[in-house]
Enzyme design. Structure first.
Site, PDB file in Angstrom:
ATOM      1  N   TRP A   1     -35.374  54.150 114.263  1.00 37.93           N
ATOM      2  CA  TRP A   1     -36.811  54.433 114.062  1.00 37.93           C
ATOM      3  C   TRP A   1     -37.444  53.317 113.216  1.00 37.93           C
ATOM      4  O   TRP A   1     -36.808  52.833 112.288  1.00 37.93           O
ATOM      5  CB  TRP A   1     -36.946  55.768 113.332  1.00 37.93           C
ATOM      6  CG  TRP A   1     -38.325  56.195 112.939  1.00 37.93           C
ATOM      7  CD1 TRP A   1     -39.398  56.369 113.748  1.00 37.93           C
ATOM      8  CD2 TRP A   1     -38.755  56.573 111.615  1.00 37.93           C
ATOM      9  NE1 TRP A   1     -40.468  56.823 113.009  1.00 37.93           N
ATOM     10  CE2 TRP A   1     -40.108  56.956 111.709  1.00 37.93           C
ATOM     11  CE3 TRP A   1     -38.127  56.627 110.369  1.00 37.93           C
ATOM     12  CZ2 TRP A   1     -40.861  57.384 110.607  1.00 37.93           C
ATOM     13  CZ3 TRP A   1     -38.865  57.052 109.270  1.00 37.93           C
ATOM     14  CH2 TRP A   1     -40.210  57.430 109.392  1.00 37.93           C
TER      15      TRP A   1
ATOM     16  N   TYR B   1     -39.859  56.287 119.898  1.00 35.97           N
ATOM     17  CA  TYR B   1     -39.772  55.193 118.922  1.00 35.97           C
ATOM     18  C   TYR B   1     -40.253  53.879 119.551  1.00 35.97           C
ATOM     19  O   TYR B   1     -39.776  53.471 120.607  1.00 35.97           O
ATOM     20  CB  TYR B   1     -38.342  55.024 118.390  1.00 35.97           C
ATOM     21  CG  TYR B   1     -37.827  56.166 117.528  1.00 35.97           C
ATOM     22  CD1 TYR B   1     -38.669  57.179 117.050  1.00 35.97           C
ATOM     23  CD2 TYR B   1     -36.488  56.245 117.178  1.00 35.97           C
ATOM     24  CE1 TYR B   1     -38.186  58.216 116.268  1.00 35.97           C
ATOM     25  CE2 TYR B   1     -35.991  57.285 116.387  1.00 35.97           C
ATOM     26  CZ  TYR B   1     -36.847  58.268 115.943  1.00 35.97           C
ATOM     27  OH  TYR B   1     -36.367  59.298 115.177  1.00 35.97           O
TER      28      TYR B   1
ATOM     29  N   GLN C   1     -31.787  68.416 113.171  1.00 39.94           N
ATOM     30  CA  GLN C   1     -31.975  67.090 112.563  1.00 39.94           C
ATOM     31  C   GLN C   1     -33.187  67.135 111.628  1.00 39.94           C
ATOM     32  O   GLN C   1     -34.309  66.928 112.051  1.00 39.94           O
ATOM     33  CB  GLN C   1     -32.150  65.996 113.629  1.00 39.94           C
ATOM     34  CG  GLN C   1     -32.218  64.634 112.952  1.00 39.94           C
ATOM     35  CD  GLN C   1     -32.348  63.450 113.895  1.00 39.94           C
ATOM     36  OE1 GLN C   1     -33.193  62.589 113.674  1.00 39.94           O
ATOM     37  NE2 GLN C   1     -31.537  63.384 114.924  1.00 39.94           N
TER      38      GLN C   1
ATOM     39  N   SER D   1     -33.486  59.972 107.034  1.00 40.58           N
ATOM     40  CA  SER D   1     -33.989  59.377 105.780  1.00 40.58           C
ATOM     41  C   SER D   1     -33.184  59.805 104.552  1.00 40.58           C
ATOM     42  O   SER D   1     -33.759  60.217 103.537  1.00 40.58           O
ATOM     43  CB  SER D   1     -35.480  59.668 105.577  1.00 40.58           C
ATOM     44  OG  SER D   1     -36.250  59.065 106.593  1.00 40.58           O
TER      45      SER D   1
ATOM     46  N   LYS E   1     -35.242  49.825  94.958  1.00 45.18           N
ATOM     47  CA  LYS E   1     -35.892  48.499  95.077  1.00 45.18           C
ATOM     48  C   LYS E   1     -37.413  48.555  94.914  1.00 45.18           C
ATOM     49  O   LYS E   1     -38.045  47.515  94.737  1.00 45.18           O
ATOM     50  CB  LYS E   1     -35.511  47.828  96.393  1.00 45.18           C
ATOM     51  CG  LYS E   1     -36.075  48.466  97.651  1.00 45.18           C
ATOM     52  CD  LYS E   1     -35.546  47.709  98.872  1.00 45.18           C
ATOM     53  CE  LYS E   1     -36.003  48.316 100.165  1.00 45.18           C
ATOM     54  NZ  LYS E   1     -35.431  47.626 101.331  1.00 45.18           N
TER      55      LYS E   1
ATOM     56  N   ARG F   1     -39.961  48.122 104.124  1.00 43.83           N
ATOM     57  CA  ARG F   1     -40.710  49.043 104.978  1.00 43.83           C
ATOM     58  C   ARG F   1     -42.124  49.267 104.450  1.00 43.83           C
ATOM     59  O   ARG F   1     -43.064  49.424 105.233  1.00 43.83           O
ATOM     60  CB  ARG F   1     -39.965  50.377 105.115  1.00 43.83           C
ATOM     61  CG  ARG F   1     -40.669  51.339 106.052  1.00 43.83           C
ATOM     62  CD  ARG F   1     -39.857  52.582 106.364  1.00 43.83           C
ATOM     63  NE  ARG F   1     -38.647  52.294 107.130  1.00 43.83           N
ATOM     64  CZ  ARG F   1     -37.814  53.221 107.586  1.00 43.83           C
ATOM     65  NH1 ARG F   1     -38.058  54.496 107.369  1.00 43.83           N
ATOM     66  NH2 ARG F   1     -36.745  52.878 108.274  1.00 43.83           N
TER      67      ARG F   1
ATOM     68  N   GLY G   1     -30.972  53.983 108.459  1.00 40.00           N
ATOM     69  CA  GLY G   1     -31.654  52.900 109.152  1.00 40.00           C
ATOM     70  C   GLY G   1     -31.354  51.611 108.419  1.00 40.00           C
ATOM     71  O   GLY G   1     -30.874  51.628 107.289  1.00 40.00           O
TER      72      GLY G   1
ATOM     73  N   THR H   1     -32.683  47.158 108.311  1.00 42.62           N
ATOM     74  CA  THR H   1     -33.354  45.998 108.898  1.00 42.62           C
ATOM     75  C   THR H   1     -32.430  44.773 108.864  1.00 42.62           C
ATOM     76  O   THR H   1     -32.738  43.766 109.475  1.00 42.62           O
ATOM     77  CB  THR H   1     -34.648  45.663 108.129  1.00 42.62           C
ATOM     78  OG1 THR H   1     -34.342  45.514 106.732  1.00 42.62           O
ATOM     79  CG2 THR H   1     -35.699  46.740 108.303  1.00 42.62           C
TER      80      THR H   1
ATOM     81  N   ASN I   1     -24.387  50.692 103.140  1.00 43.60           N
ATOM     82  CA  ASN I   1     -24.547  52.135 103.305  1.00 43.60           C
ATOM     83  C   ASN I   1     -23.283  52.836 103.809  1.00 43.60           C
ATOM     84  O   ASN I   1     -22.965  53.944 103.378  1.00 43.60           O
ATOM     85  CB  ASN I   1     -25.722  52.438 104.252  1.00 43.60           C
ATOM     86  CG  ASN I   1     -27.026  51.784 103.781  1.00 43.60           C
ATOM     87  OD1 ASN I   1     -27.129  51.359 102.634  1.00 43.60           O
ATOM     88  ND2 ASN I   1     -27.992  51.676 104.664  1.00 43.60           N
TER      89      ASN I   1
END
Ligand SMILES: NC(=O)c1ccc[n+]([C@@H]2O[C@H](COP(=O)([O-])OP(=O)(O)OC[C@H]3O[C@@H](n4cnc5c(N)ncnc54)[C@H](OP(=O)(O)O)[C@@H]3O)[C@@H](O)[C@H]2O)c1
Length: 332
Positions: free
Chosen positions: A21, A54, A177, A206, A216, A228, A284, A286, A294
């Protein structure tokens, strides 16, 4: 990587899933998307989550291309249906027509003959539940879908669906979910107890609160470049959490993570995995380094003292109201 059953089903999923997403087909270029998917695969992630909606269907295409050539039996591919994928009145919702048409589009874009889990992305108030559940059951019989689940449904909506499925002999829902993180615990009061009793588990979204729980985002400071919060689409979703008091408390979690030798992202993911009704945390990313960070939360078990310290730090910024699980009041 450790694995857990999806609900009471025989399907195993990786404790950490990768979801696309905001990122694939939108925030990140295809090379970065592919690099993240391959980092996930290298780290033992086998479960991938996407949705027809998405990036206006492009996310499924990017994921399909990134997974091309990977042995299909080694993957669990999850997608969803409900939000609009076109301009017409039937390009949305959970009618038999849209479900049948949308799944075919998803399979084509994902370059696969079946998806492992097909999820109702929200509850559709304008379609009889029997119609949706029969269409889902037909997809299971056709072999296009192996298991069925829902996303952001209330305990009452899930209970109604299970009753109909039992009466009609339809395939039962195996999963829910919801959004779930140490900041957003709205499923704990009603959805989780029902799901534990009925054999569904949670695949949570999330878990890092879209990056907020990495620490951060600093209170009173501009968001870091490339995050994001600086993305035109992403900023609309993460904005609610960029509250100075919340960000200040998140900073106070840093010593707790440090004492355990964990990064903040790992602490956040390990926190959701401590709930036995959670089968998988969908993260998620990037950048591939984020995936590699993670996934190390798999296998970490937080003790009671750590959970207590986290609660003490977060205090009343935690959202617990079960009424926050909502679907649109009319079909979007
Ligand atoms: N069912 C639903 O309605 C629903 C809704 C939302 C999401 N989902 C699913 O859940 C998945 C995950 O959602 P999400 O992307 O919001 O999850 P998340 O894991 O909480 O946040 C991911 C974002 O946080 C940042 N991040 C992740 N790891 C980081 C690290 N180690 N260090 C620094 N920054 C890090 C990255 O963004 P930046 O680098 O851009 O900051 C990344 O894209 C989605 O892809 C989707 O599959 C489902």
């Amino acid at each position: 990587m450790e694995f857990r059953h999806l609900g009471r089903s025989g399907l195993m999923v990786s404790e950490i899933s990768y979801g696309n997403w905001i990122t694939h087909g939108s925030q990140v270029e295809e090379d970065a998307a592919r690099a993240c998917v391959h980092a996930a695969l290298d780290e033992g992630v086998t479960t991938f989550d996407t949705a027809d909606v998405y990036a206006g269907t492009r996310a499924e295409e990017v994921l399909g291309r990134a997974l091309e050539g990977v042995r299909r039996e080694s993957l669990e591919i999850f997608t969803k249906v409900y939000w609009p994928t076109g301009t017409g009145p039937n390009d949305r919702g959970l009618s038999r027509k849209h479900i049948m048409e949308s799944v075919n589009g998803s399979l084509r874009r994902l370059r696969t003959d079946y998806v492992d889990l097909y999820q109702a992305h929200r509850f559709d108030v304008e379609t009889p539940l029997e119609e949706t559940l029969r269409a889902f059951d037909d997809l299971v019989r056709q072999g296009k879908v192996l298991y069925v689940g829902v996303s952001e449904w209330t305990a009452d909506q899930i209970a109604r669906a299970l009753k109909i499925a039992d009466e009609m002999g339809f395939d039962r829902l195996v999963s829910s979910q919801p959004q779930y993180s140490m900041l957003w615990r709205v499923i704990e009061a009603e959805v989780v107890p029902l799901c534990e009793k009925e054999g569904l588990s949670q695949i949570v979204w999330s878990p890092i609160a879209q990056g907020v729980l990495t620490g951060k985002y600093l209170p009173g400071q501009p968001a870091p470049a490339g995050s994001r919060a600086t993305d035109p689409t992403g900023s609309g979703f993460i904005g609610r959490m960029l509250d100075d008091e919340l960000l200040r408390r998140v900073q106070e979690l840093k010593p707790i993570a440090a004492d355990l030798g964990l990064t903040m992202a790992q602490l956040a993911v390990a926190w959701v995995l401590r709930n036995p009704n959670v089968s998988s945390a969908i993260v998620g990313a990037t950048r591939p380094e984020q995936v590699r960070d993670n996934v190390k939360a798999s296998g970490v078990r937080l003790d009671d003292e750590t959970m207590r310290r986290i609660d003490e730090v977060l205090g009343d910024v935690v959202e617990r109201d079960p009424a926050k699980t909502v679907s649109p009041a009319t079909r979007p």
